[in-house]
Design a protein around this motif. Structure first.
Motif, PDB file in Angstrom:
ATOM      1  N   THR A   1       0.683  -1.464   0.401  1.00 11.22           N
ATOM      2  CA  THR A   1      -0.038  -0.236  -0.200  1.00 11.22           C
ATOM      3  C   THR A   1       1.096   1.571  -0.314  1.00 11.22           C
ATOM      4  OG1 THR A   1      -0.247  -0.565   2.373  1.00 11.22           O
ATOM      5  CG2 THR A   1      -1.888  -1.292   1.137  1.00 11.22           C
ATOM      6  N   TYR A   2       2.337   1.326   1.007  1.00 14.40           N
ATOM      7  CA  TYR A   2       3.138   2.558   0.855  1.00 14.40           C
ATOM      8  C   TYR A   2       3.104   2.960  -0.841  1.00 14.40           C
ATOM      9  CZ  TYR A   2       5.829  -1.446   2.344  1.00 14.40           C
ATOM     10  OH  TYR A   2       5.854  -2.183   2.048  1.00 14.40           O
ATOM     11  N   CYS A   3       4.127   1.881  -1.491  1.00 16.93           N
ATOM     12  CA  CYS A   3       4.160   1.692  -2.848  1.00 16.93           C
ATOM     13  C   CYS A   3       3.767   2.159  -4.122  1.00 16.93           C
ATOM     14  CB  CYS A   3       5.515   0.231  -2.846  1.00 16.93           C
ATOM     15  SG  CYS A   3       6.580  -0.061  -3.913  1.00 16.93           S
TER      16      CYS A   3
ATOM     17  N   LEU B   1      20.367  -5.699  -7.680  1.00 19.22           N
ATOM     18  CA  LEU B   1      19.025  -6.023  -8.675  1.00 19.22           C
ATOM     19  C   LEU B   1      17.849  -5.250  -7.811  1.00 19.22           C
ATOM     20  CD1 LEU B   1      20.561  -8.455 -10.753  1.00 19.22           C
ATOM     21  CD2 LEU B   1      20.333  -6.083 -10.729  1.00 19.22           C
ATOM     22  N   THR B   2      16.894  -4.591  -8.088  1.00 20.30           N
ATOM     23  CA  THR B   2      15.789  -4.635  -7.514  1.00 20.30           C
ATOM     24  C   THR B   2      14.534  -4.515  -8.880  1.00 20.30           C
ATOM     25  OG1 THR B   2      14.549  -2.605  -6.284  1.00 20.30           O
ATOM     26  CG2 THR B   2      16.562  -1.975  -7.401  1.00 20.30           C
ATOM     27  N   GLY B   3      13.160  -3.407  -8.829  1.00 18.25           N
ATOM     28  CA  GLY B   3      12.228  -3.022  -9.111  1.00 18.25           C
ATOM     29  C   GLY B   3      11.562  -2.400  -8.314  1.00 18.25           C
ATOM     30  N   GLY B   4      10.343  -2.361  -9.105  1.00 20.29           N
ATOM     31  CA  GLY B   4       8.904  -3.879  -9.139  1.00 20.29           C
ATOM     32  C   GLY B   4       9.412  -4.691  -8.669  1.00 20.29           C
ATOM     33  N   GLU B   5       9.682  -6.025  -9.046  1.00 19.63           N
ATOM     34  CA  GLU B   5       9.747  -7.521  -8.281  1.00 19.63           C
ATOM     35  C   GLU B   5      11.066  -7.628  -9.020  1.00 19.63           C
ATOM     36  OE1 GLU B   5       9.944  -8.656  -5.518  1.00 19.63           O
ATOM     37  OE2 GLU B   5      10.938 -10.514  -6.072  1.00 19.63           O
ATOM     38  N   PRO B   6      12.277  -7.956  -8.610  1.00 17.19           N
ATOM     39  CA  PRO B   6      12.815  -8.595  -9.828  1.00 17.19           C
ATOM     40  C   PRO B   6      12.592  -9.812 -10.093  1.00 17.19           C
ATOM     41  CG  PRO B   6      14.232  -7.729  -7.493  1.00 17.19           C
ATOM     42  CD  PRO B   6      12.551  -7.541  -8.007  1.00 17.19           C
TER      43      PRO B   6
ATOM     44  N   VAL C   1      14.723  -8.894   1.800  1.00 16.07           N
ATOM     45  CA  VAL C   1      13.837 -10.058   2.062  1.00 16.07           C
ATOM     46  C   VAL C   1      13.055  -9.014   2.705  1.00 16.07           C
ATOM     47  CG1 VAL C   1      12.541 -11.729   1.336  1.00 16.07           C
ATOM     48  CG2 VAL C   1      15.071 -11.847   1.395  1.00 16.07           C
ATOM     49  N   SER C   2      11.902  -8.027   1.890  1.00 17.80           N
ATOM     50  CA  SER C   2      10.905  -7.503   2.704  1.00 17.80           C
ATOM     51  C   SER C   2       9.735  -8.149   3.443  1.00 17.80           C
ATOM     52  CB  SER C   2      10.095  -7.007   1.620  1.00 17.80           C
ATOM     53  OG  SER C   2      10.964  -5.470   0.878  1.00 17.80           O
ATOM     54  N   LEU C   3       9.724  -7.778   4.976  1.00 19.90           N
ATOM     55  CA  LEU C   3       8.998  -8.059   5.709  1.00 19.90           C
ATOM     56  C   LEU C   3       8.351  -7.750   6.188  1.00 19.90           C
ATOM     57  CD1 LEU C   3       8.135 -11.483   5.507  1.00 19.90           C
ATOM     58  CD2 LEU C   3       9.779 -11.221   8.276  1.00 19.90           C
TER      59      LEU C   3
ATOM     60  N   ALA D   1      11.757  -3.830   6.863  1.00 18.51           N
ATOM     61  CA  ALA D   1      10.242  -3.812   6.885  1.00 18.51           C
ATOM     62  C   ALA D   1      10.389  -2.364   7.479  1.00 18.51           C
ATOM     63  CB  ALA D   1      10.298  -3.917   8.600  1.00 18.51           C
ATOM     64  N   VAL D   2       9.025  -1.990   6.311  1.00 16.98           N
ATOM     65  CA  VAL D   2       8.592  -0.360   7.000  1.00 16.98           C
ATOM     66  C   VAL D   2       8.030  -0.012   7.940  1.00 16.98           C
ATOM     67  CG1 VAL D   2       7.054   1.097   5.553  1.00 16.98           C
ATOM     68  CG2 VAL D   2       8.022  -0.404   3.535  1.00 16.98           C
ATOM     69  N   ALA D   3       8.654   0.385   8.696  1.00 14.33           N
ATOM     70  CA  ALA D   3       7.855   0.407  10.202  1.00 14.33           C
ATOM     71  C   ALA D   3       6.280   1.083  10.243  1.00 14.33           C
ATOM     72  CB  ALA D   3       9.092   1.337  11.471  1.00 14.33           C
TER      73      ALA D   3
ATOM     74  N   GLU E   1       8.695   5.458   6.202  1.00 12.78           N
ATOM     75  CA  GLU E   1       8.208   5.094   5.052  1.00 12.78           C
ATOM     76  C   GLU E   1       8.123   6.568   4.223  1.00 12.78           C
ATOM     77  OE1 GLU E   1       3.427   4.941   5.698  1.00 12.78           O
ATOM     78  OE2 GLU E   1       3.434   4.843   2.782  1.00 12.78           O
ATOM     79  N   MET E   2       8.559   7.046   2.620  1.00 13.42           N
ATOM     80  CA  MET E   2       8.758   8.621   2.196  1.00 13.42           C
ATOM     81  C   MET E   2       7.452   8.395   1.393  1.00 13.42           C
ATOM     82  SD  MET E   2      12.448   6.933   1.007  1.00 13.42           S
ATOM     83  CE  MET E   2      12.450   5.627   1.146  1.00 13.42           C
ATOM     84  N   PRO E   3       6.859   9.710   1.315  1.00 20.04           N
ATOM     85  CA  PRO E   3       5.645  10.006   0.339  1.00 20.04           C
ATOM     86  C   PRO E   3       6.611  10.316  -0.832  1.00 20.04           C
ATOM     87  CG  PRO E   3       7.424  12.201   1.781  1.00 20.04           C
ATOM     88  CD  PRO E   3       8.460  11.205   1.870  1.00 20.04           C
TER      89      PRO E   3
HETATM   90  N1  SAM Z   1      10.104  -6.052  -4.483  1.00 20.81           N
HETATM   91  C1  SAM Z   1      11.281  -5.640  -4.281  1.00 20.81           C
HETATM   92  C2  SAM Z   1      11.510  -5.497  -2.367  1.00 20.81           C
HETATM   93  O1  SAM Z   1       9.912  -6.005  -2.035  1.00 20.81           O
HETATM   94  O2  SAM Z   1      12.147  -6.006  -1.747  1.00 20.81           O
HETATM   95  C3  SAM Z   1      12.340  -4.373  -4.528  1.00 20.81           C
HETATM   96  C4  SAM Z   1      11.378  -3.372  -4.826  1.00 20.81           C
HETATM   97  S1  SAM Z   1      10.728  -2.385  -3.465  1.00 20.81           S
HETATM   98  C5  SAM Z   1      10.309  -1.611  -3.732  1.00 20.81           C
HETATM   99  C6  SAM Z   1      12.399  -1.855  -1.866  1.00 20.81           C
HETATM  100  C7  SAM Z   1      11.660  -1.398  -0.568  1.00 20.81           C
HETATM  101  O3  SAM Z   1      11.431  -0.404  -0.848  1.00 20.81           O
HETATM  102  C8  SAM Z   1      11.281  -2.429  -0.070  1.00 20.81           C
HETATM  103  O4  SAM Z   1      11.569  -3.385   0.751  1.00 20.81           O
HETATM  104  C9  SAM Z   1       9.912  -1.450  -0.014  1.00 20.81           C
HETATM  105  O5  SAM Z   1       9.353  -2.219   1.560  1.00 20.81           O
HETATM  106  C10 SAM Z   1      10.695  -0.406   0.201  1.00 20.81           C
HETATM  107  N2  SAM Z   1      10.041   0.446  -0.148  1.00 20.81           N
HETATM  108  C11 SAM Z   1       8.392   0.653  -1.172  1.00 20.81           C
HETATM  109  N3  SAM Z   1       7.784   1.768  -1.568  1.00 20.81           N
HETATM  110  C12 SAM Z   1       8.360   2.532   0.097  1.00 20.81           C
HETATM  111  C13 SAM Z   1       8.031   4.354   1.107  1.00 20.81           C
HETATM  112  N4  SAM Z   1       7.213   4.831   0.343  1.00 20.81           N
HETATM  113  N5  SAM Z   1       9.002   3.812   1.528  1.00 20.81           N
HETATM  114  C14 SAM Z   1       9.802   3.882   2.362  1.00 20.81           C
HETATM  115  N6  SAM Z   1      10.461   2.102   1.473  1.00 20.81           N
HETATM  116  C15 SAM Z   1       9.276   1.865   0.710  1.00 20.81           C
END
Ligand code: SAM
Length: 342
Positions: free
Chosen positions: A32-34, A71-76, A124-126, A165-167, A195-197
């Motif tokens: 939701t934050y992304c 390597l990142t993305g999206g989901e790489p 790994v995002s969790l 983890a995004v807190a 979390e960033m805007p």
């Molecule tokens: N899909 C991959 C993943 O889940 O790690 C790589 C891309 S994802 C955009 C990279 C990281 O950015 C993740 O840890 C995600 O939680 C974080 N992220 C995404 N949107 C964000 C936001 N608005 N503020 C802070 N972190 C954010």
């Protein structure tokens, strides 16, 4: 023999040695934050850099002093044959480290081949250890699969695994300590991100960003007599934006009790920013928090590597001193995180 090109140093004298490469702007999760509610426009297929093009650009970046690629993305992992790209990058002389950021959904199948192809480190995002909350924040994600993926990654022998983890206040603020214990008990380092805007503030809920100081306090208060101390030293410092701490006190100490905080909002780290970001369509972004970028794809496809190098240097010369995320609504970029690669 051609002279060594000068390294990438920006006007603030920051030496750039890290490149984040977004291999796709698509994702199998909808955090939701992304991801904005209406999704994001995707580049046409022929606008997306091929693996050979990415490898050609990374080779050039390495000549200019880049030592680490993430390597990142999206989901790489949703980009087909990602392992093949890792093999191409691994063959580049002078590239010291390949890291991967993933949501872990496909890791059960991919951890071993990615490690064998040459990925050194894994993030790994969790965001939650509660299946329902995890499903909600990720827009349908499957915690069980991610845990299986993490178990596969643990067996695959990566040099380091970090849990990101995004807190978010009111969502996972009560799980900060659980996430630490989960990671520590497996020899991993948990990290918490403010979390960033992004996306013009579309995905941002003001007041829900849990500040770095509150994260440290929650961890410090988790054990009687324990305290949080700074721990930025050591070989596992990482090359990224996180600042590291350690919970000292009762119980076993050392690497197993380290944690990181990425605090762009309340304790920003722009003065030590050492990285650039390459988008899926070959745009070079010098700062996550601004929309300006330079096009590397056109000169690359024209076969003009000297022009690519000039464009890279122009991008570095225009790197902003810092982001302006603090000015929510005014200061954040229009681009969404999923479009540029976090
Ligand atoms: N899909 C991959 C993943 O889940 O790690 C790589 C891309 S994802 C955009 C990279 C990281 O950015 C993740 O840890 C995600 O939680 C974080 N992220 C995404 N949107 C964000 C936001 N608005 N503020 C802070 N972190 C954010």
């Amino acid at each position: 023999m051609p002279a060594e090109p000068s390294p990438l140093i920006d006007p603030q004298l920051r030496r750039i040695d890290t490149l984040r490469v977004s291999v796709t702007d698509r994702c199998n999760y909808r955090c939701t934050y992304c991801m904005p509610a209406d999704g994001v426009p995707h580049g046409a297929r022929d606008e997306t850099l091929t693996f050979e093009e990415i490898a050609a650009l990374v080779s050039l970046f390495v000549r200019l002093g880049i030592r680490r690629v993430r390597l990142t993305g999206g989901e790489p992992t949703v980009r087909r044959d990602l392992v093949e790209l890792v093999r191409l990058l691994r063959a580049i002389d002078g590239l010291q480290e390949i890291a991967l950021s993933t949501n872990g959904h496909l890791l059960a199948e991919l951890a071993v081949p990615l490690r064998a192809a040459g990925v050194d480190r894994l993030n790994v995002s969790l965001d939650s250890l509660r299946p329902d909350a995890f499903r909600r924040i990720t827009g349908g994600g499957d915690l069980g699969r991610v845990l299986e993926g993490l178990a596969a990654a643990a067996r695959a022998g990566f040099a380091a695994i970090k849990i990101n983890a995004v807190a978010i206040d009111g969502f996972n603020d009560g799980e900060i300590v659980d996430l630490c214990r989960f990671a520590w008990s497996r020899g991993w380092v948990p990290r918490f991100i403010e979390e960033m805007p992004m996306a013009g503030g579309q995905t941002y809920l003001p007041g829900r960003c849990l500040p770095a100081a509150a994260i440290r306090a929650r961890i410090g208060d988790s054990e009687p007599g324990a305290r949080v101390i700074s721990d930025d030293g050591g070989s596992d410092r990482g090359a990224g934006p996180a600042r590291y701490f350690r919970l000292a006190g009762a119980g076993p100490e050392g690497a197993a009790r380290r944690f990181g905080i990425i605090s762009p909002m309340t304790e920003h780290f722009c003065d030590s920013c050492n990285r650039l970001r390459l988008s899926t369509v070959g745009a070079l972004h010098a700062c996550l928090g601004h929309d300006d970028a330079v096009d590397l794809r056109s000169p690359l496809r024209a076969g003009d590597l000297a022009a690519v190098e000039r464009a890279i240097r122009a991008g570095v010369a225009a790197k902003r001193p810092g982001h302006t995320f603090q000015l929510v609504g005014l200061g954040g970029p229009r681009k969404a995180m999923v479009q540029i690669g976090g």
